[in-house]
Motif scaffolding. Structure first.
Motif, PDB file in Angstrom:
ATOM      1  N   LYS A 110       3.563 -12.118   6.691  1.00 24.21           N
ATOM      2  CA  LYS A 110       4.258 -12.767   5.624  1.00 24.21           C
ATOM      3  C   LYS A 110       4.315 -12.076   4.458  1.00 24.21           C
ATOM      4  N   THR A 111       3.332 -10.796   3.891  1.00 20.32           N
ATOM      5  CA  THR A 111       3.194 -10.231   2.898  1.00 20.32           C
ATOM      6  C   THR A 111       3.791  -8.725   3.250  1.00 20.32           C
ATOM      7  N   GLU A 112       4.134  -8.586   4.333  1.00 22.19           N
ATOM      8  CA  GLU A 112       4.577  -7.346   4.881  1.00 22.19           C
ATOM      9  C   GLU A 112       3.441  -6.218   4.307  1.00 22.19           C
ATOM     10  N   SER A 113       2.438  -6.328   4.114  1.00 28.57           N
ATOM     11  CA  SER A 113       1.443  -5.494   3.476  1.00 28.57           C
ATOM     12  C   SER A 113       0.701  -4.342   4.349  1.00 28.57           C
ATOM     13  N   ILE A 114       0.820  -4.701   5.793  1.00 31.89           N
ATOM     14  CA  ILE A 114      -0.168  -3.993   6.739  1.00 31.89           C
ATOM     15  C   ILE A 114       0.646  -4.299   8.141  1.00 31.89           C
ATOM     16  N   ASN A 115       0.505  -3.250   9.096  1.00 33.11           N
ATOM     17  CA  ASN A 115       0.955  -3.637  10.423  1.00 33.11           C
ATOM     18  C   ASN A 115      -0.294  -4.754  10.976  1.00 33.11           C
ATOM     19  N   PRO A 116       0.361  -5.803  11.471  1.00 32.47           N
ATOM     20  CA  PRO A 116      -0.625  -6.898  12.029  1.00 32.47           C
ATOM     21  C   PRO A 116      -1.159  -6.467  12.943  1.00 32.47           C
ATOM     22  N   LEU A 124      -9.786  -9.952   1.463  1.00 35.37           N
ATOM     23  CA  LEU A 124     -10.525  -9.130   2.380  1.00 35.37           C
ATOM     24  C   LEU A 124      -9.489  -8.172   2.951  1.00 35.37           C
ATOM     25  N   LEU A 125      -8.237  -8.254   3.086  1.00 34.02           N
ATOM     26  CA  LEU A 125      -7.245  -7.091   3.376  1.00 34.02           C
ATOM     27  C   LEU A 125      -7.360  -6.105   2.529  1.00 34.02           C
ATOM     28  N   ARG A 126      -7.214  -6.451   1.256  1.00 31.28           N
ATOM     29  CA  ARG A 126      -7.213  -5.541   0.007  1.00 31.28           C
ATOM     30  C   ARG A 126      -8.514  -4.569  -0.110  1.00 31.28           C
ATOM     31  N   ASN A 127      -9.744  -5.156   0.176  1.00 31.61           N
ATOM     32  CA  ASN A 127     -10.792  -4.448   0.071  1.00 31.61           C
ATOM     33  C   ASN A 127     -11.713  -4.160   0.977  1.00 31.61           C
ATOM     34  N   TYR A 128     -11.525  -4.759   2.367  1.00 34.14           N
ATOM     35  CA  TYR A 128     -12.433  -4.555   3.210  1.00 34.14           C
ATOM     36  C   TYR A 128     -11.643  -4.298   4.655  1.00 34.14           C
ATOM     37  N   SER A 129     -10.841  -3.649   4.630  1.00 32.17           N
ATOM     38  CA  SER A 129      -9.757  -3.254   5.674  1.00 32.17           C
ATOM     39  C   SER A 129      -9.963  -1.869   5.927  1.00 32.17           C
ATOM     40  N   ALA A 130     -10.038  -1.384   7.245  1.00 39.14           N
ATOM     41  CA  ALA A 130     -10.030  -0.110   7.457  1.00 39.14           C
ATOM     42  C   ALA A 130      -8.614   0.549   7.133  1.00 39.14           C
ATOM     43  N   PHE A 131      -7.789  -0.139   7.296  1.00 36.08           N
ATOM     44  CA  PHE A 131      -6.481   0.548   6.615  1.00 36.08           C
ATOM     45  C   PHE A 131      -5.905  -0.098   5.437  1.00 36.08           C
ATOM     46  N   LYS A 132      -5.643   0.691   4.717  1.00 34.21           N
ATOM     47  CA  LYS A 132      -5.256   0.217   3.155  1.00 34.21           C
ATOM     48  C   LYS A 132      -3.831  -0.636   3.322  1.00 34.21           C
ATOM     49  N   PRO A 133      -3.923  -1.844   2.862  1.00 37.43           N
ATOM     50  CA  PRO A 133      -2.457  -2.688   2.820  1.00 37.43           C
ATOM     51  C   PRO A 133      -1.883  -2.344   1.504  1.00 37.43           C
ATOM     52  N   ILE A 134      -0.499  -2.313   1.468  1.00 36.52           N
ATOM     53  CA  ILE A 134       0.342  -2.119   0.325  1.00 36.52           C
ATOM     54  C   ILE A 134       1.074  -3.655   0.147  1.00 36.52           C
ATOM     55  N   PHE A 135       0.771  -4.194  -0.960  1.00 40.86           N
ATOM     56  CA  PHE A 135       1.396  -5.533  -1.287  1.00 40.86           C
ATOM     57  C   PHE A 135       2.406  -5.443  -2.327  1.00 40.86           C
ATOM     58  N   CYS A 136       3.666  -6.072  -1.934  1.00 40.62           N
ATOM     59  CA  CYS A 136       4.833  -6.286  -2.806  1.00 40.62           C
ATOM     60  C   CYS A 136       4.326  -6.928  -3.869  1.00 40.62           C
ATOM     61  N   LYS A 137       4.899  -6.559  -5.012  1.00 32.63           N
ATOM     62  CA  LYS A 137       4.969  -7.220  -6.519  1.00 32.63           C
ATOM     63  C   LYS A 137       5.940  -8.091  -6.685  1.00 32.63           C
TER      64      LYS A 137
END
Length: 232
Positions: free
Chosen positions: A41-47, A96-109
């Motif tokens: 939904k956030t298109e922030s990281i490969n699910p 959790l995705l922002r701070n504790y994920s092995a792959f850094k997500p990029i959130f659209c603003k």
């Protein structure tokens, strides 16, 4: 382990804990599909690349605050609990995705908030369904959006969360009904019992019971529904 510390056990990572004295902990189980849904939904990281890191004995102020909010809501079951818990879960998932994920997500603003027509459609939907159980999922699906983006953009447009807006609208509707039924209360229609009218107003406004209605109304207005009606 001291107060406020948390452990994060990713899927398939085993752990062992033991206590030498009585203590209390809050355990939250997060299903993989929930984090995948946020990623989509956030298109922030490969699910398909979501991997949380194992964390041991760490302090995180936001997680500690969220834990207290979760616990309080579960114990008290206030008005809109489901909607509020969904919102908390979304905040936790993104954190959790922002701070504790092995792959850094990029959130659209998104800074503009909901488009006017989607905001109008949402407000109409809420006002037309105040007597029903509203959820973040149903509000988002009504305008074909994901829950995370919807909650974020609604707050940007209105200045308050969907949860807060719904409560305000329920209180506003209750005030109107209390004024109206004060002027034209038909005791026969309510079996001669004024208390019954309060019970019906509670259900009309989406509260689970008269006592629940009175509790929330007093929190927001400062007096009980009965006292409010008598002042009109």
């Amino acid at each position: 382990m001291s107060q406020g510390e948390f452990y994060l056990y990713p899927a398939k990572v085993s752990g062992f804990t033991s206590w030498q004295e009585i203590d209390k902990t809050l355990n939250l189980i997060i299903k993989p599909h929930f984090l995948r849904e946020i990623a989509i939904k956030t298109e922030s990281i490969n699910p398909n690349r979501i991997e949380l890191l194992p964390i041991f004995k760490k302090h995180d102020t936001q997680i500690e605050q969220l834990a207290h909010l979760f616990l309080n809501e579960i114990q008290n079951q206030n008005i809109g609990s489901q909607l509020y818990l969904e919102s908390l879960a979304n905040v936790l998932g993104v954190h959790l995705l922002r701070n504790y994920s092995a792959f850094k997500p990029i959130f659209c603003k998104y800074t503009d908030g909901l488009a006017d027509y989607k905001l109008d459609q949402t407000i109409d939907y809420i006002k037309s369904n105040l007597d029903k159980k509203l959820s973040l999922k149903s509000l988002a699906e009504n305008i074909d959006m994901g829950r995370y983006y919807f909650a974020t953009q609604f707050k940007q447009a209105m200045g308050i969360s969907p949860y807060q807006y719904i409560i305000e609208q329920r209180i506003a509707k209750a005030k109107k009904l209390l004024k109206k039924r004060k002027r034209s209360l038909d005791l026969t229609a309510y079996g001669g019992d004024c208390a019954a009218s309060l019970s019906e107003i509670a259900l009309d406004c989406g509260f689970s019971s008269q006592s629940h209605f009175s509790k929330v109304f007093r929190q927001y207005v400062g007096i009980t529904p009965k006292q409010y009606r008598e002042q009109q």
